[in-house]
Structures are given as structure tokens and as C-alpha cells.
Motif scaffolding. Structure first.
Motif, PDB file in Angstrom:
ATOM      1  N   LYS A   1      -8.320   2.004   8.056  1.00 20.03           N
ATOM      2  CA  LYS A   1      -9.123   1.333   9.069  1.00 20.03           C
ATOM      3  C   LYS A   1      -9.941   0.235   8.388  1.00 20.03           C
ATOM      4  O   LYS A   1     -10.032   0.186   7.158  1.00 20.03           O
ATOM      5  CB  LYS A   1     -10.028   2.348   9.775  1.00 20.03           C
ATOM      6  N   PRO A   2     -10.548  -0.663   9.157  1.00 29.18           N
ATOM      7  CA  PRO A   2     -11.208  -1.830   8.554  1.00 29.18           C
ATOM      8  C   PRO A   2     -12.237  -1.510   7.472  1.00 29.18           C
ATOM      9  O   PRO A   2     -12.356  -2.248   6.493  1.00 29.18           O
ATOM     10  CB  PRO A   2     -11.872  -2.515   9.758  1.00 29.18           C
ATOM     11  N   HIS A   3     -12.989  -0.407   7.607  1.00 28.28           N
ATOM     12  CA  HIS A   3     -14.041  -0.103   6.645  1.00 28.28           C
ATOM     13  C   HIS A   3     -13.630   1.009   5.663  1.00 28.28           C
ATOM     14  O   HIS A   3     -14.487   1.579   4.985  1.00 28.28           O
ATOM     15  CB  HIS A   3     -15.330   0.306   7.370  1.00 28.28           C
ATOM     16  N   GLU A   4     -12.360   1.301   5.572  1.00 22.30           N
ATOM     17  CA  GLU A   4     -11.898   2.371   4.689  1.00 22.30           C
ATOM     18  C   GLU A   4     -11.341   1.829   3.381  1.00 22.30           C
ATOM     19  O   GLU A   4     -10.902   0.678   3.282  1.00 22.30           O
ATOM     20  CB  GLU A   4     -10.847   3.224   5.394  1.00 22.30           C
ATOM     21  N   VAL A   5     -11.337   2.725   2.371  1.00 26.76           N
ATOM     22  CA  VAL A   5     -10.878   2.387   1.027  1.00 26.76           C
ATOM     23  C   VAL A   5      -9.876   3.429   0.572  1.00 26.76           C
ATOM     24  O   VAL A   5     -10.097   4.638   0.735  1.00 26.76           O
ATOM     25  CB  VAL A   5     -12.062   2.342   0.032  1.00 26.76           C
ATOM     26  N   LEU A   6      -8.772   2.981   0.006  1.00 27.29           N
ATOM     27  CA  LEU A   6      -7.779   3.878  -0.585  1.00 27.29           C
ATOM     28  C   LEU A   6      -8.115   4.026  -2.058  1.00 27.29           C
ATOM     29  O   LEU A   6      -8.163   3.035  -2.799  1.00 27.29           O
ATOM     30  CB  LEU A   6      -6.369   3.309  -0.416  1.00 27.29           C
TER      31      LEU A   6
ATOM     32  N   PHE B   1       0.835  -1.189   0.000  1.00 29.89           N
ATOM     33  CA  PHE B   1       0.000   0.000   0.000  1.00 29.89           C
ATOM     34  C   PHE B   1       0.875   1.245   0.000  1.00 29.89           C
ATOM     35  O   PHE B   1       2.051   1.206   0.311  1.00 29.89           O
ATOM     36  CB  PHE B   1      -0.951   0.007   1.199  1.00 29.89           C
ATOM     37  N   VAL B   2       0.258   2.366  -0.361  1.00 27.35           N
ATOM     38  CA  VAL B   2       0.949   3.644  -0.476  1.00 27.35           C
ATOM     39  C   VAL B   2       1.109   4.266   0.904  1.00 27.35           C
ATOM     40  O   VAL B   2       0.168   4.293   1.695  1.00 27.35           O
ATOM     41  CB  VAL B   2       0.149   4.600  -1.380  1.00 27.35           C
ATOM     42  N   THR B   3       2.276   4.785   1.201  1.00 29.22           N
ATOM     43  CA  THR B   3       2.499   5.438   2.488  1.00 29.22           C
ATOM     44  C   THR B   3       2.643   6.946   2.359  1.00 29.22           C
ATOM     45  O   THR B   3       2.530   7.659   3.345  1.00 29.22           O
ATOM     46  CB  THR B   3       3.755   4.884   3.176  1.00 29.22           C
ATOM     47  N   SER B   4       2.921   7.460   1.154  1.00 26.71           N
ATOM     48  CA  SER B   4       2.992   8.909   0.935  1.00 26.71           C
ATOM     49  C   SER B   4       2.633   9.205  -0.504  1.00 26.71           C
ATOM     50  O   SER B   4       2.756   8.347  -1.388  1.00 26.71           O
ATOM     51  CB  SER B   4       4.392   9.457   1.257  1.00 26.71           C
ATOM     52  N   CYS B   5       2.187  10.443  -0.752  1.00 27.17           N
ATOM     53  CA  CYS B   5       1.793  10.836  -2.102  1.00 27.17           C
ATOM     54  C   CYS B   5       1.776  12.357  -2.196  1.00 27.17           C
ATOM     55  O   CYS B   5       1.942  13.071  -1.206  1.00 27.17           O
ATOM     56  CB  CYS B   5       0.420  10.274  -2.453  1.00 27.17           C
ATOM     57  N   ARG B   6       1.552  12.854  -3.395  1.00 30.51           N
ATOM     58  CA  ARG B   6       1.400  14.291  -3.579  1.00 30.51           C
ATOM     59  C   ARG B   6       0.032  14.733  -3.080  1.00 30.51           C
ATOM     60  O   ARG B   6      -0.944  13.985  -3.176  1.00 30.51           O
ATOM     61  CB  ARG B   6       1.538  14.673  -5.050  1.00 30.51           C
ATOM     62  N   ALA B   7      -0.045  15.961  -2.568  1.00 35.03           N
ATOM     63  CA  ALA B   7      -1.326  16.503  -2.110  1.00 35.03           C
ATOM     64  C   ALA B   7      -1.261  18.026  -2.134  1.00 35.03           C
ATOM     65  O   ALA B   7      -0.194  18.622  -1.961  1.00 35.03           O
ATOM     66  CB  ALA B   7      -1.656  16.020  -0.708  1.00 35.03           C
ATOM     67  N   VAL B   8      -2.414  18.641  -2.353  1.00 31.47           N
ATOM     68  CA  VAL B   8      -2.546  20.091  -2.245  1.00 31.47           C
ATOM     69  C   VAL B   8      -2.944  20.391  -0.808  1.00 31.47           C
ATOM     70  O   VAL B   8      -4.019  19.983  -0.354  1.00 31.47           O
ATOM     71  CB  VAL B   8      -3.593  20.635  -3.227  1.00 31.47           C
ATOM     72  N   VAL B   9      -2.088  21.108  -0.101  1.00 31.22           N
ATOM     73  CA  VAL B   9      -2.240  21.303   1.343  1.00 31.22           C
ATOM     74  C   VAL B   9      -2.574  22.761   1.655  1.00 31.22           C
ATOM     75  O   VAL B   9      -2.072  23.684   1.009  1.00 31.22           O
ATOM     76  CB  VAL B   9      -0.940  20.877   2.068  1.00 31.22           C
ATOM     77  N   LEU B  10      -3.431  22.947   2.655  1.00 37.17           N
ATOM     78  CA  LEU B  10      -3.756  24.279   3.161  1.00 37.17           C
ATOM     79  C   LEU B  10      -3.036  24.480   4.484  1.00 37.17           C
ATOM     80  O   LEU B  10      -3.471  23.989   5.528  1.00 37.17           O
ATOM     81  CB  LEU B  10      -5.270  24.412   3.365  1.00 37.17           C
ATOM     82  N   PRO B  11      -1.895  25.198   4.509  1.00 33.89           N
ATOM     83  CA  PRO B  11      -1.139  25.394   5.746  1.00 33.89           C
ATOM     84  C   PRO B  11      -1.700  26.506   6.616  1.00 33.89           C
ATOM     85  O   PRO B  11      -1.474  26.544   7.827  1.00 33.89           O
ATOM     86  CB  PRO B  11       0.258  25.741   5.242  1.00 33.89           C
ATOM     87  N   ARG B  12      -2.428  27.452   5.994  1.00 37.34           N
ATOM     88  CA  ARG B  12      -3.022  28.578   6.722  1.00 37.34           C
ATOM     89  C   ARG B  12      -4.194  29.089   5.891  1.00 37.34           C
ATOM     90  O   ARG B  12      -4.306  28.812   4.693  1.00 37.34           O
ATOM     91  CB  ARG B  12      -1.997  29.697   6.946  1.00 37.34           C
TER      92      ARG B  12
ATOM     93  N   TYR C   1      -3.898  10.121  -3.669  1.00 40.34           N
ATOM     94  CA  TYR C   1      -4.637   9.032  -3.041  1.00 40.34           C
ATOM     95  C   TYR C   1      -5.526   9.602  -1.945  1.00 40.34           C
ATOM     96  O   TYR C   1      -5.060  10.338  -1.083  1.00 40.34           O
ATOM     97  CB  TYR C   1      -3.682   7.982  -2.457  1.00 40.34           C
ATOM     98  N   ALA C   2      -6.797   9.245  -1.989  1.00 36.21           N
ATOM     99  CA  ALA C   2      -7.771   9.702  -0.996  1.00 36.21           C
ATOM    100  C   ALA C   2      -8.299   8.506  -0.218  1.00 36.21           C
ATOM    101  O   ALA C   2      -8.347   7.383  -0.743  1.00 36.21           O
ATOM    102  CB  ALA C   2      -8.924  10.431  -1.676  1.00 36.21           C
ATOM    103  N   ILE C   3      -8.692   8.750   1.021  1.00 37.36           N
ATOM    104  CA  ILE C   3      -9.245   7.694   1.865  1.00 37.36           C
ATOM    105  C   ILE C   3     -10.687   8.025   2.209  1.00 37.36           C
ATOM    106  O   ILE C   3     -10.980   9.099   2.737  1.00 37.36           O
ATOM    107  CB  ILE C   3      -8.423   7.521   3.154  1.00 37.36           C
ATOM    108  N   LEU C   4     -11.591   7.104   1.881  1.00 36.02           N
ATOM    109  CA  LEU C   4     -13.006   7.249   2.196  1.00 36.02           C
ATOM    110  C   LEU C   4     -13.499   5.957   2.819  1.00 36.02           C
ATOM    111  O   LEU C   4     -12.900   4.891   2.632  1.00 36.02           O
ATOM    112  CB  LEU C   4     -13.836   7.551   0.936  1.00 36.02           C
TER     113      LEU C   4
END
Length: 323
Positions: A57-62, A27-38, A134-137
Motif C-alpha cells: 500500500k502507499p505507506h508500506e515498506v517491504l 518486487f517480491v511476490t512470494s517468499c519463505r515464511a513460518v506459518v501457523l496453520p492451527r 520479507y515482512a511488510i510494515l
């Protein structure tokens, strides 16, 4: 991007640098993301190359993101809406809608499989949004993507459509033959509301700009009023069982309430809870917002015969706290 072995997930990861078959438990442990620092304007957003991807978590999907959409909630949160709740959690990843492929699933996920195309939306208060590779839902927040729509098309549907569904089906409980007024039918929530109401057998009237007239009529509205050229209070006739106000504001609220039948449901996306909480803090702001709602309920109940539970502030594009 880094890939690690794991026995906890069923996974398949592929991008320009890596490709692993389903049989490999990785599984992926890091990826690119657009972040809001402030909080601030668009210039505060940062594209970061190595943002941690939390364990599932058990019911989550990557989900390997292929397309996302920008909701008004995202732009308002970026500017500081909900500051009293979200500021301690910075940096945030914004974004609610997503369309892509399942890259990994938690142990308890049964309805979705690795490699399957899916689309869905996160809860409005989610801290780790979808503006990432990668998003987690949760599995309940996703559905198989129809083959007839592209990822781009699918990514604009969930958040808006779920808001309209909640307003009309869960809150107002619309029924066949009822009259529904959608204020602001040209937007994403409004257009979804028209189609849901028509599918239920309701008679729909809507307001919108001139450029949206043909689109809302094609979606099934029986009457479309250009609010920029006509006075809706004179053009729209009769009363409605449900009014969904996607615009908000005191004047629009006043006009919308006047169109309600006695005992009808008025629903708005412009709740006051978050703005009052930002102004006064959580401890004082939420009680103030509740008092404002109760005052309005009493006012409209006396003047229009509207029941206690018929004024609703919905969770969506500009309000996440339901009162």
C-alpha cells in the motif's frame, strides 16, 4: 521466489538467486515464511517455501528480514490466545519485531529508501507477521537501524521498548523526580522501562531474579530486589508515582497496588480482555472484561484513592486489547 515488474514501487531485491539494481522497478511476490496453520505447540509451525507477499500500500515498506525475535505474545498466540479473533484468519504468520533492509517502498513513503537498514515492530493484532524472508510494515512502524547495533540486537528492541514507552510516557506521563517501580525488571519490557525512567530523571526501584541484579543496576535502577529471596513488601520502602507490573497475577497485582501513591498509575501487561473473549466470545467477552476493569477501578479508588483512569491494561506481550 518470483520477481515481477511493477511501476507502483521503488525496489531493489537481492538474495542468493537474484540481484536487481535500484533502477529496476521490481518486487517480491512470494517468499519463505513460518506459518501457523492451527493452534498448538511448536510442532504445528510450518516452514513454507512459497508464501504470497501482498502488494504494498502507499505507506508500506517491504523489508528483507535479517533477524526477528520471539515475544511471549507469539508463543501465546500460537497456543490459542486470542482464538476468538484469530482462528477465522488462519493460517497466520507470527512475529512482531524485525531488523533488515528496505527492499521496496510504497509510493507515499518518503523517509526511507531502498537498501537502508531499518528495524521496527508490527501492531500486536497484525495477521502477517515478521517470521518470513520479507515482512511488510508501515513507514511509521520502522526507523533507521543504528550502525552501532547488529541486526540480531536491533530485532529484540522495538516491541518491548515501545510497550515500556507507552506505559511510562504516554499513559503514566512520568516526570523528573518521580518514583517508579518496575515489577519484573529483568525482562525485555522491564529493562527498557528502567532505562526510559532513568533518562527522564526518575528514581527507579525494581524487582527481578538474582541473575538480573547486576544488569538492572547497570541500567540505572537505584534499588534492585531479588523477589525469590526477599519479601518485596518489607524490603521496598515508600510509595511510587507509577508502577509497571510486567508479571501480572492476582498476588503481584495486590502488592503492586499497595505501593502506589494516591492518584498514582498502575499498569499491567496481563489484561483480561483476550482471555475472556476467548471464553465467552466477542459479543459477551469484551463487555465482561470491561465490567471487570471498572470493578477493579472502583475497588482501588475506594481503598487507595486511585483515580478512575489509573488502572491500565497495556497492549503487548500478553495482552493486545487495551481497556
Amino acid at each position: 521466489m518470483r520477481i515481477l515488474r511493477s511501476r507502483r514501487f521503488r525496489a531493489s531485491v537481492s538474495d542468493s538467486n537474484y540481484h536487481f539494481n535500484v533502477g529496476f522497478r521490481r518486487f517480491v511476490t512470494s517468499c519463505r515464511a513460518v506459518v501457523l496453520p492451527r493452534f498448538g505447540g511448536p510442532e504445528v509451525l510450518e516452514l513454507r517455501p512459497n508464501v504470497k507477499v501482498p502488494d504494498l500500500k502507499p505507506h508500506e515498506v517491504l523489508v528483507r528480514t535479517r533477524a526477528v525475535s520471539i515475544n511471549p505474545l507469539d508463543t501465546r498466540m500460537r497456543s490459542g490466545y486470542g482464538r476468538s479473533i484469530f482462528e477465522p484468519l488462519l493460517p497466520l504468520i507470527l512475529g512482531r519485531d524485525v531488523s533488515g533492509e528496505v527492499a521496496a517502498v510504497g509510493d507515499s513513503v518518503r523517509g526511507l529508501s531502498v537498501g537502508q537498514e531499518v528495524f521496527g515492530a508490527l501492531h500486536p493484532t497484525a495477521v502477517r507477521g515478521t517470521y518470513a524472508d520479507y515482512a511488510i510494515l508501515s513507514d511509521e512502524e520502522l526507523a533507521p537501524k543504528p550502525a552501532s547495533v547488529t541486526h540480531v540486537e536491533a530485532s529484540v528492541i522495538p516491541f518491548a521498548a515501545l510497550t515500556a514507552w507507552r506505559a511510562l510516557k504516554s499513559t503514566a506521563r512520568i516526570a523528573e523526580g518521580q518514583r517508579v517501580l518496575v515489577v519484573g525488571g529483568g525482562g525485555a519490557v522491564g529493562l527498557a522501562a528502567i532505562q526510559i525512567s532513568v533518562a527522564k530523571g526518575c528514581h527507579v526501584t525494581t524487582t527481578c531474579g538474582k541473575q538480573s541484579i547486576d544488569r538492572v543496576l547497570a541500567a540505572g535502577a537505584e534499588q534492585a530486589v531479588d523477589y525469590t529471596a526477599e519479601d518485596i513488601e518489607f524490603v521496598i520502602k515508600g510509595k511510587f508515582d507509577a508502577v509497571l507490573d510486567t508479571i501480572g497475577g492476582p498476588e503481584t497485582e495486590r502488592k503492586s497496588i499497595n505501593f502506589l501513591k494516591r492518584g498514582g498509575h498502575y499498569m499491567t501487561l496481563q489484561g483480561e480482555a483476550a482471555s475472556l473473549t476467548d471464553r465467552y466470545g466477542i459479543a459477551f467477552g469484551l463487555p465482561v472484561a470491561t465490567a471487570v476493569l471498572l470493578k477493579k477501578q472502583n475497588q482501588y479508588r475506594c481503598s487507595h484513592g486511585i483515580g478512575k483512569t489509573s488502572i491500565h491494561f497495556l497492549v503487548h506481550v500478553s495482552s493486545w486489547c487495551a481497556l
